[in-house]
Write an enzyme that holds these catalytic residues in place. Structure first.
Site, PDB file in Angstrom:
ATOM      1  NE  ARG A  35      -0.829   8.422   0.377  1.00  0.00           N
ATOM      2  CZ  ARG A  35       0.126   9.371   0.300  1.00  0.00           C
ATOM      3  NH1 ARG A  35       0.966   9.395  -0.727  1.00  0.00           N
ATOM      4  NH2 ARG A  35       0.266  10.257   1.251  1.00  0.00           N
ATOM      5  CB  SER A  86      -6.090   8.823   4.375  1.00  0.00           C
ATOM      6  OG  SER A  86      -5.226   9.651   5.091  1.00  0.00           O
ATOM      7  CD  GLU A 144      -4.457   6.603   1.220  1.00  0.00           C
ATOM      8  OE1 GLU A 144      -4.653   7.821   0.999  1.00  0.00           O
ATOM      9  OE2 GLU A 144      -3.694   6.188   2.102  1.00  0.00           O
TER      10      GLU A 144
HETATM   11  C1  LIG Z   1      -3.324   4.989  11.536  1.00  0.00           C
HETATM   12  C2  LIG Z   1      -2.883   4.811  10.097  1.00  0.00           C
HETATM   13  C3  LIG Z   1      -2.118   5.783   9.489  1.00  0.00           C
HETATM   14  C4  LIG Z   1      -1.685   5.620   8.170  1.00  0.00           C
HETATM   15  N1  LIG Z   1      -0.925   6.607   7.607  1.00  0.00           N
HETATM   16  C5  LIG Z   1      -0.497   6.482   6.331  1.00  0.00           C
HETATM   17  C6  LIG Z   1       0.310   7.511   5.735  1.00  0.00           C
HETATM   18  O1  LIG Z   1       0.676   8.493   6.375  1.00  0.00           O
HETATM   19  N2  LIG Z   1       0.683   7.345   4.441  1.00  0.00           N
HETATM   20  C7  LIG Z   1       0.326   6.252   3.719  1.00  0.00           C
HETATM   21  O2  LIG Z   1       0.699   6.185   2.541  1.00  0.00           O
HETATM   22  N3  LIG Z   1      -0.425   5.265   4.258  1.00  0.00           N
HETATM   23  C8  LIG Z   1      -0.845   5.349   5.549  1.00  0.00           C
HETATM   24  N4  LIG Z   1      -1.624   4.372   6.098  1.00  0.00           N
HETATM   25  C9  LIG Z   1      -2.030   3.216   5.275  1.00  0.00           C
HETATM   26  C10 LIG Z   1      -1.126   1.965   5.456  1.00  0.00           C
HETATM   27  O3  LIG Z   1      -0.428   2.016   6.664  1.00  0.00           O
HETATM   28  C11 LIG Z   1      -0.133   1.820   4.312  1.00  0.00           C
HETATM   29  O4  LIG Z   1      -0.804   1.792   3.084  1.00  0.00           O
HETATM   30  C12 LIG Z   1       0.708   0.549   4.439  1.00  0.00           C
HETATM   31  O5  LIG Z   1       1.711   0.525   3.448  1.00  0.00           O
HETATM   32  C13 LIG Z   1      -0.123  -0.727   4.332  1.00  0.00           C
HETATM   33  O6  LIG Z   1       0.720  -1.801   4.701  1.00  0.00           O
HETATM   34  P1  LIG Z   1       0.144  -3.192   5.144  1.00  0.00           P
HETATM   35  O7  LIG Z   1       1.292  -4.135   5.253  1.00  0.00           O
HETATM   36  O8  LIG Z   1      -0.683  -3.047   6.367  1.00  0.00           O
HETATM   37  O9  LIG Z   1      -0.759  -3.559   3.896  1.00  0.00           O
HETATM   38  P2  LIG Z   1      -2.086  -4.438   3.834  1.00  0.00           P
HETATM   39  O10 LIG Z   1      -3.221  -3.662   4.397  1.00  0.00           O
HETATM   40  O11 LIG Z   1      -1.843  -5.785   4.393  1.00  0.00           O
HETATM   41  O12 LIG Z   1      -2.257  -4.568   2.277  1.00  0.00           O
HETATM   42  C14 LIG Z   1      -2.534  -3.433   1.470  1.00  0.00           C
HETATM   43  C15 LIG Z   1      -2.671  -3.886   0.020  1.00  0.00           C
HETATM   44  O13 LIG Z   1      -1.429  -4.391  -0.436  1.00  0.00           O
HETATM   45  C16 LIG Z   1      -1.510  -5.777  -0.795  1.00  0.00           C
HETATM   46  N5  LIG Z   1      -0.264  -6.382  -0.304  1.00  0.00           N
HETATM   47  C17 LIG Z   1       0.216  -6.360   0.964  1.00  0.00           C
HETATM   48  N6  LIG Z   1       1.426  -6.939   1.013  1.00  0.00           N
HETATM   49  C18 LIG Z   1       1.716  -7.349  -0.255  1.00  0.00           C
HETATM   50  C19 LIG Z   1       2.824  -8.019  -0.855  1.00  0.00           C
HETATM   51  N7  LIG Z   1       3.904  -8.400  -0.162  1.00  0.00           N
HETATM   52  N8  LIG Z   1       2.771  -8.268  -2.197  1.00  0.00           N
HETATM   53  C20 LIG Z   1       1.693  -7.903  -2.924  1.00  0.00           C
HETATM   54  N9  LIG Z   1       0.614  -7.287  -2.407  1.00  0.00           N
HETATM   55  C21 LIG Z   1       0.631  -6.999  -1.092  1.00  0.00           C
HETATM   56  C22 LIG Z   1      -2.774  -6.289  -0.134  1.00  0.00           C
HETATM   57  O14 LIG Z   1      -3.342  -7.357  -0.865  1.00  0.00           O
HETATM   58  C23 LIG Z   1      -3.648  -5.049  -0.150  1.00  0.00           C
HETATM   59  O15 LIG Z   1      -4.282  -4.899  -1.401  1.00  0.00           O
HETATM   60  C24 LIG Z   1      -2.053   4.474   7.433  1.00  0.00           C
HETATM   61  C25 LIG Z   1      -2.824   3.476   8.057  1.00  0.00           C
HETATM   62  C26 LIG Z   1      -3.224   3.633   9.375  1.00  0.00           C
HETATM   63  C27 LIG Z   1      -4.018   2.551  10.043  1.00  0.00           C
END
Ligand SMILES: Cc1cc2nc3c(=O)[nH]c(=O)nc-3n(C[C@H](O)[C@H](O)[C@H](O)COP(=O)(O)OP(=O)(O)OC[C@H]3O[C@@H](n4cnc5c(N)ncnc54)[C@H](O)[C@@H]3O)c2cc1C
Length: 336
Positions: free
Chosen positions: A162, A236, A332
């Site tokens: 992570r 998480s 996380e």
């Molecule tokens: C129900 C649920 C289940 C989940 N299960 C998992 C799982 O099984 N495994 C897991 O690893 N994660 C899980 N997650 C967490 C999440 O889905 C992941 O971390 C996902 O990759 C986040 O993507 P996002 O586009 O929503 O990121 P965001 O929340 O928009 O951003 C996350 C971080 O990345 C940065 N960021 C986003 N896009 C960019 C970009 N293009 N360039 C630079 N920085 C950027 C943001 O500034 C922030 O710091 C879960 C979340 C939920 C709600």
């Protein structure tokens, strides 16, 4: 491309937290991004993908870049692999489904993770025994310091559990534009994870395809994890702590039923959810901030909680786990 003023970020984060952005812009291409970032005096405060891994504890005084760079491209192939590039703003699960339809293996265990492709390398997303790094080839990111686009190979990203360079020394410096995946034409399935095997057995599938694995993962996830569409959450909230053997041995003498999994270099990964549950937090609710009734690792917003209230609850949880087990939990979720 137009900057909007005073935009509510509630629709853009899976906790459904209120936070006002003084300026907000959709970025639909690398050229858009360069145009914005090369204007004098511009220093965006926040980059957003799908908002599923972020806790907004305050308003954003500054520009929010909402990354919507789309496009999926097959770059090249050889006898056993295919190299596929996806824009940072592609929805992760839709991209996984795209690869499943074409019978390209590698992403099946990562089905139904919310968010966008561009955020996947940030925390090296993982689930059911597979991590992003296992299928990663390279990515392109705009370096805000050098004002140039760079390619990052797998070693440059410093992937870890992570974690990656984008959460550590390169935090805030790079905007990821696209990610290239190395997928398999003759997939080798990863079904060691107990829950996957059990579900496949229940369904009577003895020779699963990647599509079977993907469907199984989706089924398990739907039964276990709260859907942000129903209740605000970011999956998480804490990482599973990784401890040395001697810490594990002394804890397991006291807590014989403590779940633990072998990790790299003989270290041991503990289950943060179990530790939190042992401290009595499962199902706890204070106002609209709470701990999910079935998943102690998932903090939730029942409706009107603020990000600060959820943060404060996470502090209390962290302190109680530390005082009972001597283990520091690390968040996380990205806190803004
Ligand atoms: C129900 C649920 C289940 C989940 N299960 C998992 C799982 O099984 N495994 C897991 O690893 N994660 C899980 N997650 C967490 C999440 O889905 C992941 O971390 C996902 O990759 C986040 O993507 P996002 O586009 O929503 O990121 P965001 O929340 O928009 O951003 C996350 C971080 O990345 C940065 N960021 C986003 N896009 C960019 C970009 N293009 N360039 C630079 N920085 C950027 C943001 O500034 C922030 O710091 C879960 C979340 C939920 C709600």
């Amino acid at each position: 491309m137009q900057t909007q003023k005073n935009i509510s970020l509630r629709p853009y984060n899976s906790f459904h937290l209120e936070s006002m952005a003084s300026e907000f812009i959709f970025i639909k291409s690398s050229a858009d991004l360069q145009n914005v970032l090369e204007q004098p005096g511009i220093n965006p405060a926040l980059v957003l993908g799908g908002g599923s891994n972020i806790l907004l504890t305050k308003n954003v005084e500054g520009l929010v870049l909402k990354i919507e760079i789309r496009g999926i491209e097959e770059l090249k192939e050889d006898a056993s692999h295919i190299y596929v590039r996806a824009g940072a703003g592609e929805n992760w699960h839709e991209f996984v489904q795209y690869t499943m339809k074409r019978n390209w293996g590698g992403l099946e265990n990562l089905s139904l993770i919310p968010g966008c492709v561009g955020a996947a390398p940030i925390q090296n997303i993982g689930a059911y025994g597979v991590e992003l790094k296992d299928v990663f080839y390279e990515l392109e990111a705009y370096d805000r310091k050098e004002k140039k686009i760079f390619s990052f190979g797998v070693n440059d990203c410093q992937f870890d559990y992570r974690n990656s360079i984008f959460k550590t020394s390169g935090k805030g410096r790079y905007v990821i534009l696209n990610v290239t995946f190395l997928l398999h034409k003759n997939p080798v399935l990863n079904t060691h994870y107990g829950a996957i095997r059990e579900e496949l057995n229940r369904m009577g599938i003895s020779s699963p395809t990647i599509q079977d694995v993907s469907r199984t993962v989706i089924k398990i996830r739907r039964s276990k994890l709260p859907d942000p569409a129903d209740i605000g959450n970011a999956g998480s909230f804490f990482k599973n702590p990784v401890v040395d053997q001697h810490v594990f041995l002394s804890l397991s003498e006291k807590y014989a039923d403590m779940p633990a999994y072998p990790h790299e270099d003989k270290s041991v990964k503990l289950a943060a959810g179990w530790l939190i549950e042992q401290c009595g937090w499962k199902g706890f609710r204070e106002g609209d901030a709470g701990v999910h009734k079935n998943q102690a690792l998932v903090l939730v917003n029942y409706g009107k909680a603020t990000g600060q209230q959820i943060f404060d609850l996470s502090e209390k949880i962290g302190k109680s786990v530390y005082s009972k087990f001597g283990i520091e939990l690390e968040r996380e979720v990205n806190v803004f």
